[in-house]
Design an enzyme around this catalytic site. Structure first.
Site, PDB file in Angstrom:
ATOM      1  N   SER A   1       0.854  -1.189   0.000  1.00 28.91           N
ATOM      2  CA  SER A   1       0.000   0.000   0.000  1.00 28.91           C
ATOM      3  C   SER A   1       0.884   1.231   0.000  1.00 28.91           C
ATOM      4  O   SER A   1       2.042   1.181   0.456  1.00 28.91           O
ATOM      5  CB  SER A   1      -0.895   0.013   1.246  1.00 28.91           C
ATOM      6  OG  SER A   1      -1.562   1.245   1.392  1.00 28.91           O
ATOM      7  N   TYR A  42      -1.604  -0.781  10.327  1.00 26.02           N
ATOM      8  CA  TYR A  42      -1.667  -0.959   8.879  1.00 26.02           C
ATOM      9  C   TYR A  42      -0.397  -0.435   8.214  1.00 26.02           C
ATOM     10  O   TYR A  42       0.210  -1.124   7.388  1.00 26.02           O
ATOM     11  CB  TYR A  42      -2.902  -0.243   8.330  1.00 26.02           C
ATOM     12  CG  TYR A  42      -3.185  -0.541   6.873  1.00 26.02           C
ATOM     13  CD1 TYR A  42      -3.747  -1.749   6.488  1.00 26.02           C
ATOM     14  CD2 TYR A  42      -2.910   0.394   5.884  1.00 26.02           C
ATOM     15  CE1 TYR A  42      -4.023  -2.031   5.161  1.00 26.02           C
ATOM     16  CE2 TYR A  42      -3.179   0.129   4.542  1.00 26.02           C
ATOM     17  CZ  TYR A  42      -3.733  -1.086   4.189  1.00 26.02           C
ATOM     18  OH  TYR A  42      -3.992  -1.359   2.870  1.00 26.02           O
TER      19      TYR A  42
END
Length: 262
Positions: A137, A150
Site C-alpha cells: 500500500s 496498517y
C-alpha cells in the site's frame, strides 16, 4: 500467444477487490488461477468466471496455504505466480489500538504474506522460476493518521519483498511489491462510508476530498491495479525484482506543504 499461456497463479484474497481483478486479468491472458480466501461464495463466483478453482482457508494458517499450493499442483501441474492480496486494516494509534487488533493486522498482512511465499517457492523452484507480487500500500511508504498497525505491516511487506528478491533471484524467482492508492474496492468504500458517517458528511464528498490532491483527481478501478500486477507477474517484467511500484494516481509525488498555495 497470450502472456500467461501455460502459467498457473495462486491469488490470496482472490474473492474480491484487487485480488479478484487480478484473477480475471491473468485468466483473460491465458493463465490458470487458484483463488484462496475465507469466504466461499465470492471465491466460487470468481473461480467460475475464470474457469479456475477456489480453495477456502485462512491466510494465517500455513497448512491452509500449503493445501492451496498442493491444489495448484494437482489440478494444473504446478505454480508460477503468487499474488498476495489478502489483507485487513485497523484504525488506531500506538496508544489506542488494542494489542489483539495489532497482532491480527500483522498476522494477516505480514505473516500471511511470508507464509504464502514460503509455501509457493518450492513449487516455483520445481518449475524453474516464478513471480511473486505482494500487494502492499502507499501506506507502507508514507504516514497516515491513526493507522499505526496498517502502515507498519504494509511497510514490513516492502522489507519482505526485498529480502525474497535477494534470496531467490539466483533461482529465477522474482518478487515485487505493488502499492495501491485509493481504489474502488468493497473494503475501501466501506471504510469511506464509515468515516463519512463519523464526520457527518456525504460519502461522495469525502471521496472527492480524499482524491483532491491526486493529480488524476479520482480513485482507481480494481482492473487498473490488476494491470500493474499482470505486468509484474509477466515476462514483460523479467528484469524487475525487489521493487515497489506505486499505483496511486500521482498522490505520492505531491508536496503537501505547498497545497496551501493553491
Amino acid at each position: 500467444m497470450k502472456r500467461f499461456d501455460g502459467k498457473v497463479a495462486l491469488i490470496t484474497g482472490g474473492g474480491s477487490g484487487i485480488g479478484a481483478a487480478a484473477a480475471r486479468r491473468i485468466a483473460r491472458e491465458g493463465g490458470k488461477v487458484v483463488l484462496f480466501g475465507r469466504r466461499e461464495a465470492p471465491l466460487m463466483h470468481v473461480a467460475k468466471e475464470c474457469n479456475g478453482i477456489a480453495v477456502v482457508g485462512d491466510t494465517t494458517c500455513l497448512a491452509d496455504i500449503e493445501r492451496a499450493v498442493d491444489r495448484a499442483g494437482d489440478t494444473f501441474g504446478g505454480l508460477d505466480i503468487l499474488v498476495v492480496s489478502a489483507g485487513i486494516e485497523q484504525f488506531g494509534s500506538v496508544e489506542s489500538i488494542s494489542l489483539p487488533d495489532w497482532h491480527r493486522v500483522f498476522d494477516i498482512n505480514l505473516d500471511g504474506a511470508m507464509m504464502a511465499a514460503r509455501s509457493a517457492i518450492p513449487s516455483m523452484r520445481a518449475r524453474g522460476g516464478g513471480a511473486i507480487i505482494l500487494v502492499s500500500s502507499v501506506a507502507g511508504l508514507v504516514g497516515a493518521p491513526s493507522y499505526a498497525a496498517y502502515c507498519a505491516s504494509k511497510a514490513g511487506m516492502l522489507g519482505l519483498n526485498r529480502s525474497i528478491a535477494f534470496d531467490y533471484g539466483p533461482e529465477n524467482i522474482r518478487c515485487n511489491a505493488m502499492c495501491p492508492g485509493w481504489t474502488l474496492t468493497e473494503l475501501a468504500l466501506r471504510e469511506i462510508e464509515d468515516i463519512a458517517r463519523e464526520k457527518g458528511i456525504d460519502a461522495q464528498q469525502l471521496q472527492d476530498e480524499l482524491t483532491s490532491i491526486y493529480p488524476l483527481r479520482r480513485m482507481a478501478r480494481p482492473d487498473e491495479m490488476a494491470a500493474a500486477i499482470a505486468f509484474l507477474a509477466s515476462d514483460d517484467a523479467s528484469f524487475v525484482t525487489g521493487t515497489a511500484l506505486s499505483v496511486d494516481g500521482g498522490g505520492g509525488i505531491v508536496d503537501v506543504g505547498t497545497l496551501p498555495f493553491l
